[in-house]
Design a protein around this motif. Structure first.
Motif, PDB file in Angstrom:
ATOM      1  N   LEU A 102       0.642  -1.200  -0.086  1.00  0.00           N
ATOM      2  CA  LEU A 102       0.041   0.033   0.076  1.00  0.00           C
ATOM      3  C   LEU A 102       0.764   1.230   0.095  1.00  0.00           C
ATOM      4  CD1 LEU A 102      -2.360  -1.039   2.873  1.00  0.00           C
ATOM      5  CD2 LEU A 102      -2.792  -1.556   0.531  1.00  0.00           C
ATOM      6  N   VAL A 103       0.603   2.096  -0.981  1.00  0.00           N
ATOM      7  CA  VAL A 103       1.259   3.439  -1.072  1.00  0.00           C
ATOM      8  C   VAL A 103       0.173   4.680  -0.723  1.00  0.00           C
ATOM      9  CG1 VAL A 103       2.296   5.055  -2.252  1.00  0.00           C
ATOM     10  CG2 VAL A 103       2.940   2.792  -2.777  1.00  0.00           C
ATOM     11  N   VAL A 104       0.637   4.972   0.758  1.00  0.00           N
ATOM     12  CA  VAL A 104      -0.310   5.921   1.573  1.00  0.00           C
ATOM     13  C   VAL A 104       0.130   7.303   1.502  1.00  0.00           C
ATOM     14  CG1 VAL A 104      -1.310   6.202   3.795  1.00  0.00           C
ATOM     15  CG2 VAL A 104      -0.712   3.993   2.852  1.00  0.00           C
ATOM     16  N   GLY A 105      -0.835   8.400   1.075  1.00  0.00           N
ATOM     17  CA  GLY A 105      -0.636   9.785   1.089  1.00  0.00           C
ATOM     18  C   GLY A 105      -1.767  10.528   2.227  1.00  0.00           C
ATOM     19  N   HIS A 106      -1.041  11.322   2.914  1.00  0.00           N
ATOM     20  CA  HIS A 106      -1.828  12.083   4.048  1.00  0.00           C
ATOM     21  C   HIS A 106      -2.614  13.198   3.414  1.00  0.00           C
ATOM     22  CE1 HIS A 106       0.944  15.454   3.537  1.00  0.00           C
ATOM     23  NE2 HIS A 106       1.942  14.632   3.667  1.00  0.00           N
ATOM     24  N   GLY A 107      -3.292  14.126   4.177  1.00  0.00           N
ATOM     25  CA  GLY A 107      -4.367  15.102   3.781  1.00  0.00           C
ATOM     26  C   GLY A 107      -3.493  16.412   3.851  1.00  0.00           C
ATOM     27  N   TYR A 108      -3.961  17.331   3.293  1.00  0.00           N
ATOM     28  CA  TYR A 108      -3.553  18.738   3.167  1.00  0.00           C
ATOM     29  C   TYR A 108      -3.433  19.405   4.587  1.00  0.00           C
ATOM     30  CZ  TYR A 108      -2.903  23.586   2.080  1.00  0.00           C
ATOM     31  OH  TYR A 108      -2.473  24.974   1.706  1.00  0.00           O
ATOM     32  N   SER A 109      -1.805  19.807   4.811  1.00  0.00           N
ATOM     33  CA  SER A 109      -1.483  20.558   5.944  1.00  0.00           C
ATOM     34  C   SER A 109      -0.921  19.363   6.830  1.00  0.00           C
ATOM     35  CB  SER A 109      -2.321  21.690   6.750  1.00  0.00           C
ATOM     36  OG  SER A 109      -3.318  20.858   7.414  1.00  0.00           O
TER      37      SER A 109
ATOM     38  N   HIS B 193      -5.792   9.858   2.245  1.00  0.00           N
ATOM     39  CA  HIS B 193      -7.102  10.479   3.099  1.00  0.00           C
ATOM     40  C   HIS B 193      -7.065  11.929   2.654  1.00  0.00           C
ATOM     41  CE1 HIS B 193      -7.662  13.333   6.935  1.00  0.00           C
ATOM     42  NE2 HIS B 193      -8.621  12.574   6.634  1.00  0.00           N
ATOM     43  N   SER B 194      -8.457  12.285   2.312  1.00  0.00           N
ATOM     44  CA  SER B 194      -8.713  13.846   2.173  1.00  0.00           C
ATOM     45  C   SER B 194      -7.869  14.168   0.757  1.00  0.00           C
ATOM     46  CB  SER B 194      -8.326  14.796   3.039  1.00  0.00           C
ATOM     47  OG  SER B 194      -8.895  16.057   2.887  1.00  0.00           O
ATOM     48  N   MET B 195      -7.081  15.084   0.852  1.00  0.00           N
ATOM     49  CA  MET B 195      -6.072  15.505  -0.366  1.00  0.00           C
ATOM     50  C   MET B 195      -5.383  14.264  -0.771  1.00  0.00           C
ATOM     51  SD  MET B 195      -2.851  18.107  -0.420  1.00  0.00           S
ATOM     52  CE  MET B 195      -1.944  16.758   0.330  1.00  0.00           C
TER      53      MET B 195
END
Length: 250
Positions: free
Chosen positions: A27-34, A101-103
């Protein structure tokens, strides 16, 4: 479990969570803005404890993260996720899902939609038609969109840039599984907008709602994500019988 920090691509920070009793799925995982990869640590550690190799990245320009640089546009987001995926492939990963998540969820959809090598995607707390909503929230001062935490574009600017890309991304993902997650107390992304994003997607697709606000929707989605992934990538019967699913300690 082993957790190792790497630098990939153009200085992107990626935290690798080594899978326990690996299922040969990454799994390649990316977080939300800020935010940063720290916000999704509980989810990532949990999924790694259930056999999924996880590569969680910091997007450029995010001051809480470790990647540095400046966030100039959607290409920077997609490029960072692609760099993390290439690193995962260099580690032997073949079946890779984008998760965000989000962005980061919108980025996960756009990245996977444009690259057929990804097996599918998980989009947590993002929806369709967000620029109008974000503009209204900002105008009323209802929420702090935290632009001070990012060196680069504001969230409304980013949302306006990625909105035209979503339909093509969903079209590109048709035929590959996508999980959409809505949070029942989300003040940023309504369930209706998540439902609209889900409606526009091709099959196979799944929509679930978790009990959460927006900020912690990633962590509160971990059981739903595990259930979805495990249905497609079950352990062998003997291993499953010997290893009941339990939550990972934090």
């Amino acid at each position: 479990m082993n957790v190792t920090l790497h630098r990939v691509g153009d200085g992107i920070a990626v935290l690798e969570y080594e899978a326990r009793r690996a299922r040969d799925v990454a799994l390649v995982v990316g977080h939300g803005y800020s935010s940063s990869k720290h916000n999704l640590d509980g989810m990532c550690a949990f999924l790694a404890s259930h056999g999924f190799a996880v590569y969680s990245l910091d997007f450029p320009g995010h001051k809480l993260g470790a990647s540095g640089g400046r966030l100039r546009g959607v290409d920077d987001l997609v490029g960072a996720m692609a760099a993390a995926a290439e690193f995962a492939r260099s580690r032997g990963a073949q079946t890779i899902y984008t998760v965000g998540h989000s962005m980061g969820a919108t980025t996960a959809l756009v990245a996977a939609g444009g690259d057929s090598r990804f097996a599918g995607a998980v989009a947590i707390a993002t929806g369709y038609g967000r620029p109008t909503v974000l503009d209204a929230l900002a105008a009323r001062g209802v929420v702090d969109l935290r632009a001070a935490y990012v060196d680069g574009l504001s969230l409304p600017e980013l949302a306006s840039a990625w909105e035209p890309l979503l339909d093509d991304a969903l079209l590109g993902l048709a035929g590959r599984p996508v999980l959409f997650v809505a949070a029942d107390r989300d003040g940023m992304v309504s369930r209706a907008s998540v439902e609209e994003l889900h409606r526009r997607a091709g099959e196979p697709k799944t929509l679930v709602t978790v009990s959460s606000d927006h900020t912690f929707a990633g962590d509160n989605s971990r059981a739903a994500i595990l259930h979805w992934l495990a249905a497609m990538h079950p352990r062998r019967a003997a291993a499953a019988a010997a290893t009941p699913l339990v939550d990972a300690p934090l």
